[in-house]
Design an enzyme around this catalytic site. Structure first.
Site, PDB file in Angstrom:
ATOM      1  N   HIS A 108       0.823  -1.215   0.000  1.00 41.27           N
ATOM      2  CA  HIS A 108       0.000   0.000   0.000  1.00 41.27           C
ATOM      3  C   HIS A 108       0.858   1.266   0.000  1.00 41.27           C
ATOM      4  CE1 HIS A 108      -3.514  -2.537   0.965  1.00 41.27           C
ATOM      5  NE2 HIS A 108      -2.702  -3.141   1.821  1.00 41.27           N
ATOM      6  N   SER A 126      15.803  21.199 -15.323  1.00 44.44           N
ATOM      7  CA  SER A 126      14.658  22.097 -15.467  1.00 44.44           C
ATOM      8  C   SER A 126      15.112  23.391 -16.119  1.00 44.44           C
ATOM      9  CB  SER A 126      14.056  22.400 -14.085  1.00 44.44           C
ATOM     10  OG  SER A 126      13.190  23.509 -14.147  1.00 44.44           O
ATOM     11  N   LYS A 149      17.169  21.125 -10.162  1.00 41.63           N
ATOM     12  CA  LYS A 149      16.416  19.904 -10.487  1.00 41.63           C
ATOM     13  C   LYS A 149      17.244  18.860 -11.242  1.00 41.63           C
ATOM     14  CE  LYS A 149      12.685  19.054  -9.961  1.00 41.63           C
ATOM     15  NZ  LYS A 149      11.563  19.413 -10.827  1.00 41.63           N
ATOM     16  N   GLU A 163      10.118   8.358 -16.604  1.00 35.26           N
ATOM     17  CA  GLU A 163       8.778   8.917 -16.783  1.00 35.26           C
ATOM     18  C   GLU A 163       8.272   8.710 -18.207  1.00 35.26           C
ATOM     19  OE1 GLU A 163       9.223  12.464 -13.431  1.00 35.26           O
ATOM     20  OE2 GLU A 163       9.167  12.978 -15.557  1.00 35.26           O
TER      21      GLU A 163
END
Length: 458
Positions: free
Chosen positions: A157, A278, A284, A291
């Site tokens: 979970h 970024s 970043k 992704e």
């Protein structure tokens, strides 16, 4: 005279935009090697069956090889008005060798021709996918061998559950990929079948030898029903399904990588070579490759659904709808192959932050089940033990402590059976080590698991 192979029946020409809509040459040109391979086998068989002369056969084969060479050099321009790769090659061949080129299509149709091309293409690509899966599996196994003793939090979970071996966790994906590989391997039985010679749908009156072209093309079997040969796209649906499921597995691993590399987790550090930055936030370092793979599952799953819907309700035998079988398969194969290569590089260059993981498993309650098992070993019923430990965890949360921080007096007030050995018992390494059952996360069990998976991929 019309350039179209079917132009004799028609008195009007298609408008340019209709030609463009009808054509498939923009995407099926990548089948050129398979189309020429099939045509050479067909011409060879026609000569052996005395349907065409040896002179014509030699001219056809030489002409086809020249076309392929010119294509590879970038010296051929395809014509949209000729619709597809088959008619473009045939037109080129006739222009080069004359009437002999017009004899190549004897005893076959574009229906069995494209089916043959697609079977050859799918067979080649599926074998390549199997190789890429094994390469990725080997990368996973190498990481696992290095991190059998690395302990990390295990989750259910997305909540911390029990400490596990990092090797055990990542090997899960090696086993997923093993199932994917076996599905692709099994699908080859249905891909490795020759439709050549089925013609449009009913076979041919020429004395062709389909077994001969089967052997020349290296197929294991032939379709035993000519209608089935030209209308079957099951192998494409099956390939798309196998690709989609493999991509789902890669997506699940991508999600792990994304979470593990976050500041909140910090379990791994990705190489700069597989990360991006970024345009506005200079600090970043984004896991964009993972992704992208996670995102590309939408397109591969979409291609599967598209193919199923295309086939739904189609009457036998060939229908132009089937032209839609190619782009989705081409794109799905390209997507999966790219994703497998990216993952291999991403895993091979990532750093597992072992020291950070060691600290993490000491800052949670993932050893709570161990405490319950400790009490069970003292002849306390599990449900009673579960309640005792639950109350201790609640007390710890109020005190901002973990189970290894609890004073012995508190433990003994919870139950007198708890002794000083509890601190050694609850050490994360020992929690993992005690799990020795087949397939478990214990170090000895993981070593046996590694031996089993290596036997399948090496």
């Amino acid at each position: 005279m019309s350039k179209k192979a079917w132009g004799g029946r028609f008195s009007e020409q298609l408008e340019d935009w209709v030609d463009e809509f009808n054509a498939s040459i923009h995407f099926d040109e990548q089948l050129i090697e398979y189309d020429i391979q099939g045509s050479i086998a067909h011409a060879t068989m026609l000569r052996e069956q005395h349907i065409i002369s040896s002179e014509d056969c030699d001219a056809i084969i030489n002409g086809l090889n020249e076309i392929l060479q010119d294509y590879q050099k970038g010296d051929i321009e395809w014509e949209v008005s000729l619709e597809d790769i088959h008619l473009n090659i045939e037109h080129q061949l006739i222009e080069r060798i004359g009437d002999a080129g017009g004899r190549l299509h004897t005893g076959r149709s574009r229906n069995d021709q494209i089916a043959t091309d697609m079977h050859l293409y799918a067979k080649t690509e599926v074998k390549h996918i199997i190789e890429l899966i094994e390469i990725l599996q080997k990368s996973i196994v190498a990481i696992a061998e290095e991190h059998v003793d690395t302990i990390m939090p295990g989750y259910t979970h997305l909540q911390r559950a029990q400490p596990i071996s990092f090797a055990h966790h990542i090997l899960t994906y090696a086993w997923m990929l093993e199932r994917d590989k076996s599905r692709f391997e099994d699908s080859l039985k249905r891909i490795d079948v020759s439709p050549l010679g089925a013609a449009a749908l009913s076979g041919t009156t020429y004395p062709i030898d389909r077994e001969r072209t089967r052997d020349l093309l290296g197929f294991e079997d032939v379709y035993h029903n000519s209608i089935d040969a030209v209308s079957d796209r099951d192998y494409i649906v099956e390939s798309l399904n196998n690709i989609s499921l493999t991509m789902v597995h890669l997506s699940r691993l991508a999600e792990e990588i994304i979470f593990w590399s976050s500041t909140e987790a910090g379990f791994i550090t990705l190489s700069d070579a597989f990360s991006t930055g970024s345009s506005i936030m200079p600090q970043k370092k984004n896991p964009d490759m993972a992704e992208l793979i996670r995102g590309k599952v939408g397109r591969t799953s979409g291609h599967l659904m598209s193919m199923l819907m295309t086939l739904k309700g189609l009457p036998l035998a060939y229908n132009k709808d089937m032209q839609e079988d190619k782009e989705g398969l081409f794109d799905s194969i390209h997507t999966l192959k790219g994703s497998l290569r990216i993952f291999e590089g991403m895993l091979n260059t990532m750093t597992v932050n072992t020291e950070h993981l060691k600290k993490q498993v000491r800052k949670d309650f993932s050893n709570a089940t161990e405490l319950a098992d400790y009490l069970v070993a003292k002849n306390i019923p599990f449900r009673t033990a579960h309640e005792i430990v639950g109350k201790l965890v609640l007390w710890c949360t109020h005190q901002n402590l973990y189970l290894l921080d609890v004073p012995l007096e508190k433990y003994q007030s919870a139950h007198p059976a708890i002794e000083s050995d509890i601190y050694d018992y609850l050490q994360p390494d020992n929690c993992v080590r005690r799990r020795t059952s087949l397939g478990a996360t214990g170090q000895d069990a993981v070593k046996k698991q590694l031996k089993a998976i290596k036997a399948l991929i090496y």
